[in-house]
Design an enzyme around this catalytic site. Structure first.
Site, PDB file in Angstrom:
ATOM      1  CD  GLU A 162      27.058-100.874  29.896  1.00  0.00           C
ATOM      2  OE1 GLU A 162      26.380-100.505  29.286  1.00  0.00           O
ATOM      3  OE2 GLU A 162      27.127 -99.177  29.869  1.00  0.00           O
ATOM      4  CD  GLU A 349      31.050 -97.676  31.172  1.00  0.00           C
ATOM      5  OE1 GLU A 349      30.612 -97.181  30.269  1.00  0.00           O
ATOM      6  OE2 GLU A 349      31.804 -98.668  31.014  1.00  0.00           O
TER       7      GLU A 349
END
Ligand code: NOJ
Length: 447
Positions: A162, A349
């Site tokens: 991320e 995720e």
């Protein structure tokens, strides 16, 4: 009730990250990371102890084994491996990850390791961190230590997790290192992407037999709240391309920055320094793409939440409550059609936060809302795969309740409860439910 099946060989995992679970912040020669310094400076919950996985990892491997989990995504702590960020390797750090990897192998659990999950060594921050072009060399040195020591013992390598977090930490100030300078943040992101490309090139030079490499970019797709309102539409497009996933996926998979992104940065005077060859370096062929998916965001131009700090960027909050499960279909379409992804995708995720979880008298959390969320996501995922989406695996965030960055320990994502007094781990209802999903390679229940 309908049952949705997954393809044979679909990989079922759980995910964590070093700063969120390891603790032992000062043990065995580990150096400080920007999250240690940031949380102490602002009096926030700290990652000092977290889940104490540094000592309790054997228990975590057993826990995963007992639930039938097939893959574990964890991250290396840069400051445990190289306490000052460069030069001096901490052998105790290497030994720790060697033991973890050996235990995973013995348990038949695939290892998926993130090289960088937000915890830059503070010494590197003091030298300009991501904003210094030397970051690319620092990162390569770190990656080389990891490849030399763990190479083929890791099945899936992830260069960065991320990258948007680096924007949040440098433009908005909510995350470490707590800066609010958008121009600097844009430079940081550019260096991150170059470092990713260089690390993939380095990885290829080893010719590992088994290991694969990719990157994880979260996609929070912005929709216009009123699809027939031109201002909402423009805002959503701007958010996707200049503040969200487009900032990364365009250079990674299409090459260069999008026209809108370029124009936006030039007009705001925040265009980064780019060296000749950078865009070629960034656009390396990857073995897989890691998608973090949680929800979608709905934008309205007439209730824009702008955070302007010093020269801070803006950050859009969704004007709609609740979970948009169907956005997963759109996101997978966008990856395929807009970004031309042909490589396998892993959901690296997905999960649901809980802020009000209370265990019953036996210590069990009945997290039915989490099960409902997961059921809805997985049902759609199975449908998307059936319709041709190239998704090969799913990592649930998270194995354990853990240190949720600036939200500290108030926000719980685990399928196992962490008791922060005793550090005991107790499977919640969702853990038993997930074990069944894995066993059946199928999910039953949601619409
Ligand atoms: C994003 C991050 O990768 C992870 O560290 C975080 O805890 C979860 N998603 C939940 O917010």
């Amino acid at each position: 009730m309908k049952t949705a099946f997954f393809p044979q060989g679909f990989l079922w995992g759980t995910a964590t990250a070093a700063a969120q679970v390891e603790g032992a912040a000062k043990e065995d020669g580990r150096g400080a990371s920007i999250w240690d310094v940031f949380t102490h400076r602002y009096g926030l919950d700290t990652p000092d102890v977290a889940c104490d996985a540094y000592h309790r990892w054997p228990e975590d491997v057993e826990l995963m084994k007992s639930l039938g989990i097939q893959a574990y995504r964890f991250s290396f702590s840069w400051s445990r491996i190289l306490p000052e960020g460069t030069d001096r390797v901490n052998e105790a750090g290497i030994a720790y990850y060697k033991s973890l990897l050996a235990a995973l192998k013995k348990a038949g659990i695939c290892a998926c390791a993130t090289i960088y999950h937000w915890d830059l060594p503070q010494d590197l921050q003091n030298m300009g961190g991501f904003g210094n072009r030397a970051f690319v060399d620092w990162y390569l040195e770190y990656a080389k230590v990891l490849f030399d020591n763990f190479g083929d013992d890791v099945d899936m390598w992830i260069t960065f997790n991320e990258p948007i977090a680096i924007y949040v930490g440098h433009a908005l100030g909510f995350f470490a290192p707590g800066l609010r300078n958008e121009k600097y943040a844009r430079q940081c992101l550019h260096h991150l992407l170059v470092a990713h490309g260089e690390a993939v090139k380095l990885f290829r030079s080893y010719g590992f037999a088994n290991a694969q490499i990719g990157i994880t970019v979260d996609v929070w797709h912005h929709y216009p709240d009123r699809p027939d309102d031109p201002d909402d539409c423009l805002l959503a497009r701007l958010q996707n391309e200049t503040q969200g996933y487009g900032m990364f996926l365009t250079p990674l998979f299409l090459g260069g920055y999008s026209q809108l992104h370029e124009r936006y940065m030039r007009e705001k005077g925040i265009y980064p320094q780019i060296l000749p060859g950078d865009f070629e370096t960034i656009r390396q062929p990857l073995d897989f793409y890691g998608l973090n998916f949680y929800n979608a965001i709905y934008d309205r131009a007439d209730c824009k939440v702008e955070l302007t700090g010093d020269q801070g960027g803006n950050f859009q909050k969704s004007v709609r409550e609740g979970w948009d499960y169907d956005a997963l279909f759109d996101v997978l379409d966008i990856l395929k059609n807009k970004f031309q992804l042909q490589i396998p995708i892993y959901i690296t995720e997905n999960g649901m936060p809980g802020t009000m979880e209370t265990p019953d008298e036996n210590g069990i959390v009945h997290d039915l809302d989490r099960i409902e969320y997961l059921e809805n996501i997985l049902t759609r995922l199975a449908r998307a795969i059936e319709a041709g989406a190239n998704v090969r695996g799913y990592f649930l965030w998270s194995l354990l309740d853990n240190f949720e960055w600036s939200a500290g320990y108030t926000c719980r994502y685990g399928i196992c409860r962490t008791d922060y007094n005793t550090l005991a781990r107790t499977p919640k209802d969702s853990a038993r439910w997930y074990a069944q999903v894995i066993k059946n390679n199928a999910v039953t229940g949601a619409k």
